[in-house]
Scaffold this motif. Sequence first.
Motif, PDB file in Angstrom:
ATOM      1  N   GLN B 226     -58.817 -70.591  14.553  1.00  0.00           N
ATOM      2  CA  GLN B 226     -57.948 -70.584  13.363  1.00  0.00           C
ATOM      3  C   GLN B 226     -57.626 -69.255  13.111  1.00  0.00           C
ATOM      4  O   GLN B 226     -56.236 -69.182  12.714  1.00  0.00           O
ATOM      5  N   TYR B 227     -58.342 -68.202  13.142  1.00  0.00           N
ATOM      6  CA  TYR B 227     -57.714 -66.748  12.710  1.00  0.00           C
ATOM      7  C   TYR B 227     -56.803 -66.417  13.682  1.00  0.00           C
ATOM      8  O   TYR B 227     -55.766 -65.648  13.278  1.00  0.00           O
ATOM      9  N   ASN B 228     -56.899 -66.452  14.851  1.00  0.00           N
ATOM     10  CA  ASN B 228     -56.187 -65.826  15.819  1.00  0.00           C
ATOM     11  C   ASN B 228     -54.547 -66.752  15.841  1.00  0.00           C
ATOM     12  O   ASN B 228     -53.571 -65.956  15.935  1.00  0.00           O
ATOM     13  N   THR B 229     -54.881 -67.901  15.428  1.00  0.00           N
ATOM     14  CA  THR B 229     -53.398 -68.789  15.137  1.00  0.00           C
ATOM     15  C   THR B 229     -52.767 -68.103  14.024  1.00  0.00           C
ATOM     16  O   THR B 229     -51.585 -67.982  13.856  1.00  0.00           O
ATOM     17  N   TRP B 230     -53.651 -67.632  12.929  1.00  0.00           N
ATOM     18  CA  TRP B 230     -52.826 -67.008  11.840  1.00  0.00           C
ATOM     19  C   TRP B 230     -52.277 -65.753  12.359  1.00  0.00           C
ATOM     20  O   TRP B 230     -51.207 -65.552  11.662  1.00  0.00           O
ATOM     21  N   ILE B 231     -52.889 -65.090  13.147  1.00  0.00           N
ATOM     22  CA  ILE B 231     -52.138 -63.727  13.639  1.00  0.00           C
ATOM     23  C   ILE B 231     -50.870 -64.200  14.311  1.00  0.00           C
ATOM     24  O   ILE B 231     -49.924 -63.410  13.928  1.00  0.00           O
ATOM     25  N   LEU B 232     -50.857 -65.011  15.141  1.00  0.00           N
ATOM     26  CA  LEU B 232     -49.871 -65.320  16.011  1.00  0.00           C
ATOM     27  C   LEU B 232     -48.624 -65.979  15.086  1.00  0.00           C
ATOM     28  O   LEU B 232     -47.610 -65.324  15.036  1.00  0.00           O
ATOM     29  N   ILE B 233     -48.995 -66.766  14.126  1.00  0.00           N
ATOM     30  CA  ILE B 233     -47.820 -67.232  13.372  1.00  0.00           C
ATOM     31  C   ILE B 233     -47.386 -66.219  12.280  1.00  0.00           C
ATOM     32  O   ILE B 233     -46.102 -65.948  12.047  1.00  0.00           O
ATOM     33  N   GLY B 234     -48.360 -65.339  11.713  1.00  0.00           N
ATOM     34  CA  GLY B 234     -48.024 -64.294  10.795  1.00  0.00           C
ATOM     35  C   GLY B 234     -47.030 -63.326  11.379  1.00  0.00           C
ATOM     36  O   GLY B 234     -45.903 -63.013  10.851  1.00  0.00           O
ATOM     37  N   VAL B 235     -47.378 -63.002  12.761  1.00  0.00           N
ATOM     38  CA  VAL B 235     -46.333 -61.875  13.279  1.00  0.00           C
ATOM     39  C   VAL B 235     -45.021 -62.618  13.483  1.00  0.00           C
ATOM     40  O   VAL B 235     -43.922 -62.042  13.552  1.00  0.00           O
ATOM     41  N   PHE B 335     -50.884 -72.867  23.524  1.00  0.00           N
ATOM     42  CA  PHE B 335     -51.807 -73.597  24.392  1.00  0.00           C
ATOM     43  C   PHE B 335     -52.160 -72.605  25.711  1.00  0.00           C
ATOM     44  O   PHE B 335     -53.561 -72.472  25.756  1.00  0.00           O
ATOM     45  N   PRO B 336     -51.581 -71.953  26.532  1.00  0.00           N
ATOM     46  CA  PRO B 336     -52.122 -70.981  27.333  1.00  0.00           C
ATOM     47  C   PRO B 336     -53.041 -69.738  26.726  1.00  0.00           C
ATOM     48  O   PRO B 336     -54.009 -69.587  27.236  1.00  0.00           O
ATOM     49  N   LEU B 337     -52.724 -69.511  25.595  1.00  0.00           N
ATOM     50  CA  LEU B 337     -53.482 -68.378  24.901  1.00  0.00           C
ATOM     51  C   LEU B 337     -54.803 -69.065  24.676  1.00  0.00           C
ATOM     52  O   LEU B 337     -55.887 -68.361  24.681  1.00  0.00           O
ATOM     53  N   SER B 338     -55.059 -70.506  24.439  1.00  0.00           N
ATOM     54  CA  SER B 338     -56.164 -70.893  24.043  1.00  0.00           C
ATOM     55  C   SER B 338     -57.254 -71.448  25.208  1.00  0.00           C
ATOM     56  O   SER B 338     -58.381 -71.684  24.693  1.00  0.00           O
TER      57      SER B 338
END
Lengths: 298, 433
Positions: B226-235, B335-338
């Motif tokens: 959840q939080y890493n996706t937030w960072i990805l989307i936030g940037v 997907f690849p990041l996860s």
Amino acid sequence: MASLLELVGLRRRFGAITALDDLSFSVPGGQVVGFLGPNGAGKTTTMRAVFGLTDLNAGKVSWNGAAVGPAERRRFGYMPEERGLYPGMLVGEQLEYLGRLHRMSGTDAQIASKMWLERLGVGDRARSKVEALSHGNQQRVQLAAALVHGPELLVLDEPLAGLDPAGIDTIGGVLVEQARSGCCVLFSSHQLDQVEDLCESVTIIDHGRLVVSGRVDDLATTGPRRLVVRVEGDRDASWAGGIAGLMISEVNGGEARLVLDGDVDSDLVLRVAMGAGRVTKFVFERRRLSEVFREALG
Amino acid sequence: MTRTLLGVVIAAFVVLRVWIWRRRRATGHERVRARWGPFAGDVGLVAGREMRERFRGKVFRVGTLLILAVVAAAIVIPTLNSGKAQPQQVGVVGALSAPLRAIVVASATSAGATVHFVPEPDRAAADRDLRSGRLDLAIVDGRELIVDKPPGPTGTSATAQFVRAVSNDLGVAEAVQAAHLSAAQASALAAARALPLQSLQAATTKGAVHTTSLIGLVLVFVMLSQYNTWILIGVMEEKSSRVIEVLLAAVRPIRLLTGKVVGIGLVAFAQATLIVAFSVALAQGVGSDLLHGTAPVLLASTFAWLVLGYAFYCWVYAAAGSLVERQDQVQSLAFPLSLPIVFGYIMALTAAGSGSASELFKVLAYLPPTAPFAMPVLVGFGTVTWWEFLASAAISIVCTVGMARLATGIYRRAILRTGRRVHLREVFSRAAG
């Protein structure tokens, strides 16, 4: 001492493309300086270089004689070509946040945000999200974001693009007001008539190189003379076609704008015009900025 | 300790509510007040904005409530099953001798239940009560056992275990009686116990630690995702909205990025702290065995690895976010990041479920991408020493520092390149910047 932004020998290459090619010019304080050039001339890259947003292959940017660093940049205001604010954030909070990033206290940032929003005619939108504003109002908020911390240098990339006449008047008025208070104002635009109205000086670049730089008054009064002649009943200024050293710049509504080489006698032009019909207008005019621009770029 | 944690949670909740109340009272900018709390400097300002925007979001509030609900269910439901103190209702048709009653009571005890005998006038009445559910079992003349539905050999309900135990024990009693054994022989037989087993491999770890381990794994997986996706989307959003150019004109890239990951990280750990405190308080309240044995150590280890895991992955996701500027590009990157997160999670779930760790799994506990999942499981098994734990943490910290430097370089070169997805080879080319 008046502030001074100096750009010296800027070079920037992107692969095979040279964006800036030994570009040098300065922006004195207390003036609105127009930054002109065709698309792809390197204006945006130059402005980004002032804020360290692009690496330079060579050259330096200095402020009052010292190299520009992070501390100096916090005293600059920037309005990028591609507008940028957080779409979902409240307008007032956004300006406060940007003010704080420029080292303002919370209280000062809040007061300045309120003041600038009111000054730019969007004081009632402080609690709105940016995405809820019209294009024109977003533009005003964007300018407020560049002004909120009371910058010593304003660098604005196309601040007048897409604005209605009222918006142009408001923003133009603010730019002049800032310059009068000692701020350096550099702004780019393709709307040359507005630049001529607002600016004391212009800098024109092309292919990353400086083409012309100087005061608008000086540039307008140098070069070939401009003569505007109206001959009753004449629509295409065909009477002027036979005069050597004279070029018809444009004919608009029966009024011919003529460019005279240095040795062309204006009395001769008047006589030829009178021979074609009753002369109702015969006036020398300044060179327009658009003409300076076109002539500078060949 | 539980009371202290509970007190901290309540105090934090009250402070949060007061803060929200004060915010809502302010309707304009007339009130001059400091809004940005104790944060100072660029990093603090950026982190403060991130926290404020996240705490305000519905996603955070609803997500937190959902996680709390799932954790509560995981803690409370097992206690409801094990603590089912309802006695087994046993109908008695005809005579049931005292020794046989004693055997039924003993069978119930061995199955973790109690017994209540209900006299029934005849078989038909017993059948009726069985069908209606008033009886769990009927014993006819001490020889016949009747149930409504067969319990099956693997049924795990309290009634199934009780019925199987009664069936077995009464059968043994009847065989003893048929063998005409002496009282001493019968007593010796009744006292029979299974021989203790000695195994060549360590016993598998189940029970409370197993449950704690699973809850911890799910927590780490959900929160890292959840939080890493937030960072990805936030940037990505800062890039796509072009606000990044305004920000970078005032703040250096390293500080902006650090503020972002710190802000989102603090939100993550506030949520994790709330969940852990809630879990501890709830487990204590309902008498769960969640915190017995080595479970508290496991919980602390899980929390520590959540921090280390976030610290490592946040830079990876931040760098990735700077390469893209559209939602579809985010999805193709996510997907690849996860994959390493999902791989570590599945490996850890498998190990926790089997109760033993393979050699490969032990190696994964020292690799920063998978250690946040593998190391807490090994801690739960009790198979790692403190220095092994610290060695893995040290490896993770060193790699995190390296990743942060790499990510900042990528971010600085890619974040202002707009118009299309940026590829890493462009970022590292000499003309980049």
